[in-house]
Design a protein around this motif. Structure first.
Motif, PDB file in Angstrom:
ATOM      1  N   ASN A 152       0.836  -1.203   0.000  1.00  0.00           N
ATOM      2  CA  ASN A 152       0.000   0.000   0.000  1.00  0.00           C
ATOM      3  C   ASN A 152       0.869   1.252   0.000  1.00  0.00           C
ATOM      4  N   SER A 153       1.977   1.228   0.719  1.00  0.00           N
ATOM      5  CA  SER A 153       2.877   2.381   0.784  1.00  0.00           C
ATOM      6  C   SER A 153       3.561   2.632  -0.554  1.00  0.00           C
ATOM      7  N   GLU A 154       3.784   1.586  -1.317  1.00  0.00           N
ATOM      8  CA  GLU A 154       4.382   1.763  -2.635  1.00  0.00           C
ATOM      9  C   GLU A 154       3.391   2.384  -3.609  1.00  0.00           C
ATOM     10  N   ARG A 155       2.117   2.147  -3.392  1.00  0.00           N
ATOM     11  CA  ARG A 155       1.087   2.636  -4.314  1.00  0.00           C
ATOM     12  C   ARG A 155       0.540   4.005  -3.934  1.00  0.00           C
ATOM     13  N   ARG A 156       0.419   4.286  -2.645  1.00  0.00           N
ATOM     14  CA  ARG A 156      -0.230   5.521  -2.208  1.00  0.00           C
ATOM     15  C   ARG A 156       0.717   6.336  -1.343  1.00  0.00           C
ATOM     16  N   LEU A 157       0.883   7.584  -1.727  1.00  0.00           N
ATOM     17  CA  LEU A 157       1.748   8.493  -0.977  1.00  0.00           C
ATOM     18  C   LEU A 157       1.243   8.677   0.447  1.00  0.00           C
ATOM     19  N   ARG A 158      -0.042   8.731   0.625  1.00  0.00           N
ATOM     20  CA  ARG A 158      -0.639   8.931   1.954  1.00  0.00           C
ATOM     21  C   ARG A 158      -0.255   7.790   2.907  1.00  0.00           C
ATOM     22  N   ALA A 159      -0.303   6.556   2.427  1.00  0.00           N
ATOM     23  CA  ALA A 159       0.094   5.401   3.244  1.00  0.00           C
ATOM     24  C   ALA A 159       1.589   5.426   3.523  1.00  0.00           C
ATOM     25  N   TYR A 160       2.370   5.823   2.532  1.00  0.00           N
ATOM     26  CA  TYR A 160       3.820   5.950   2.713  1.00  0.00           C
ATOM     27  C   TYR A 160       4.138   6.970   3.800  1.00  0.00           C
ATOM     28  N   LEU A 161       3.425   8.093   3.784  1.00  0.00           N
ATOM     29  CA  LEU A 161       3.626   9.121   4.808  1.00  0.00           C
ATOM     30  C   LEU A 161       3.344   8.572   6.198  1.00  0.00           C
ATOM     31  N   ALA A 218      -0.288  13.440  -8.007  1.00  0.00           N
ATOM     32  CA  ALA A 218      -0.674  13.865  -9.352  1.00  0.00           C
ATOM     33  C   ALA A 218       0.472  14.596 -10.049  1.00  0.00           C
ATOM     34  N   VAL A 219       1.273  15.322  -9.296  1.00  0.00           N
ATOM     35  CA  VAL A 219       2.459  15.970  -9.869  1.00  0.00           C
ATOM     36  C   VAL A 219       3.450  14.900 -10.336  1.00  0.00           C
ATOM     37  N   VAL A 220       3.667  13.901  -9.503  1.00  0.00           N
ATOM     38  CA  VAL A 220       4.609  12.825  -9.843  1.00  0.00           C
ATOM     39  C   VAL A 220       4.148  12.075 -11.091  1.00  0.00           C
ATOM     40  N   SER A 221       2.843  11.835 -11.207  1.00  0.00           N
ATOM     41  CA  SER A 221       2.321  11.086 -12.355  1.00  0.00           C
ATOM     42  C   SER A 221       2.185  11.940 -13.610  1.00  0.00           C
ATOM     43  N   GLY A 222       2.372  13.248 -13.485  1.00  0.00           N
ATOM     44  CA  GLY A 222       2.279  14.126 -14.637  1.00  0.00           C
ATOM     45  C   GLY A 222       0.904  14.711 -14.896  1.00  0.00           C
ATOM     46  N   GLN A 223      -0.066  14.427 -14.034  1.00  0.00           N
ATOM     47  CA  GLN A 223      -1.413  14.971 -14.203  1.00  0.00           C
ATOM     48  C   GLN A 223      -1.459  16.457 -13.873  1.00  0.00           C
ATOM     49  N   ILE A 224      -0.599  16.898 -12.974  1.00  0.00           N
ATOM     50  CA  ILE A 224      -0.480  18.306 -12.607  1.00  0.00           C
ATOM     51  C   ILE A 224       0.952  18.725 -12.909  1.00  0.00           C
ATOM     52  N   ARG A 225       1.093  19.843 -13.604  1.00  0.00           N
ATOM     53  CA  ARG A 225       2.441  20.296 -13.949  1.00  0.00           C
ATOM     54  C   ARG A 225       3.034  21.210 -12.882  1.00  0.00           C
ATOM     55  N   ASN A 226       2.265  22.141 -12.374  1.00  0.00           N
ATOM     56  CA  ASN A 226       2.723  23.071 -11.337  1.00  0.00           C
ATOM     57  C   ASN A 226       1.764  23.001 -10.158  1.00  0.00           C
ATOM     58  N   LEU A 227       2.312  23.000  -8.970  1.00  0.00           N
ATOM     59  CA  LEU A 227       1.483  22.923  -7.766  1.00  0.00           C
ATOM     60  C   LEU A 227       1.997  23.911  -6.734  1.00  0.00           C
ATOM     61  N   ILE A 276       9.964  15.964   1.796  1.00  0.00           N
ATOM     62  CA  ILE A 276      10.575  14.707   2.234  1.00  0.00           C
ATOM     63  C   ILE A 276       9.838  13.501   1.663  1.00  0.00           C
ATOM     64  N   ALA A 277       8.544  13.403   1.922  1.00  0.00           N
ATOM     65  CA  ALA A 277       7.786  12.209   1.531  1.00  0.00           C
ATOM     66  C   ALA A 277       7.634  12.074   0.019  1.00  0.00           C
ATOM     67  N   THR A 278       7.253  13.155  -0.657  1.00  0.00           N
ATOM     68  CA  THR A 278       7.000  13.056  -2.097  1.00  0.00           C
ATOM     69  C   THR A 278       8.255  12.686  -2.892  1.00  0.00           C
ATOM     70  N   PRO A 279       9.376  13.371  -2.701  1.00  0.00           N
ATOM     71  CA  PRO A 279      10.561  12.956  -3.475  1.00  0.00           C
ATOM     72  C   PRO A 279      11.010  11.516  -3.187  1.00  0.00           C
ATOM     73  N   THR A 280      11.050  11.134  -1.930  1.00  0.00           N
ATOM     74  CA  THR A 280      11.524   9.774  -1.618  1.00  0.00           C
ATOM     75  C   THR A 280      10.564   8.718  -2.133  1.00  0.00           C
ATOM     76  N   TRP A 281       9.261   8.991  -2.051  1.00  0.00           N
ATOM     77  CA  TRP A 281       8.259   8.058  -2.573  1.00  0.00           C
ATOM     78  C   TRP A 281       8.369   7.933  -4.092  1.00  0.00           C
ATOM     79  N   SER A 282       8.568   9.049  -4.775  1.00  0.00           N
ATOM     80  CA  SER A 282       8.630   9.030  -6.237  1.00  0.00           C
ATOM     81  C   SER A 282       9.891   8.334  -6.745  1.00  0.00           C
ATOM     82  N   TRP A 283      11.003   8.432  -6.022  1.00  0.00           N
ATOM     83  CA  TRP A 283      12.248   7.829  -6.475  1.00  0.00           C
ATOM     84  C   TRP A 283      12.216   6.305  -6.468  1.00  0.00           C
ATOM     85  N   VAL A 284      11.292   5.706  -5.739  1.00  0.00           N
ATOM     86  CA  VAL A 284      11.180   4.246  -5.740  1.00  0.00           C
ATOM     87  C   VAL A 284      10.823   3.751  -7.141  1.00  0.00           C
ATOM     88  N   GLU A 285       9.870   4.400  -7.794  1.00  0.00           N
ATOM     89  CA  GLU A 285       9.433   3.993  -9.127  1.00  0.00           C
ATOM     90  C   GLU A 285      10.152   4.731 -10.247  1.00  0.00           C
TER      91      GLU A 285
END
Length: 95
Positions: free
Chosen positions: A16-25, A54-63, A79-88
């Motif tokens: 679940n943590s690999e799929r959802r940023l909220r669970a990873y947090l 959504a930023v990581v997946s490209g759905q949102i360009r600027n946030l 902290i959470a978003t960059p480390t979570w995104s670097w896994v994939e």
């Protein structure tokens, strides 16, 4: 090999943590960053995590996130978003 309830739970949390940023947090980042502070659920955390994902997946360009201080914005966005995104996607770069 026998599966224990704890092993099954840990595998579910990891997946679940690999799929959802909220669970990873909640399950991975928070216990490391704030070990003495209990994690408090809030709709704003889910909203920030969903938008960051959504930023990581490209759905949102600027946030731009504007929220009152002490609402976990820096931990999620810096902290959470960059480390979570670097896994994939280890090729991603963050400012």
């Amino acid at each position: 090999m026998r599966l224990t309830v704890e092993a099954i739970h840990d595998a579910i949390v990891k997946t679940n943590s690999e799929r959802r940023l909220r669970a990873y947090l909640e399950h991975i980042v928070w216990p490391v960053i704030e070990p003495r502070t209990p994690f408090k659920e809030g709709w704003h955390l889910t909203a920030m995590c969903d938008h960051a994902a959504a930023v990581v997946s490209g759905q949102i360009r600027n946030l731009l996130v504007t929220i009152a201080p002490r609402h976990t914005k820096s931990i999620i966005m810096s902290i959470a978003t960059p480390t979570w995104s670097w896994v994939e996607r280890p090729e991603l770069r963050w400012l």
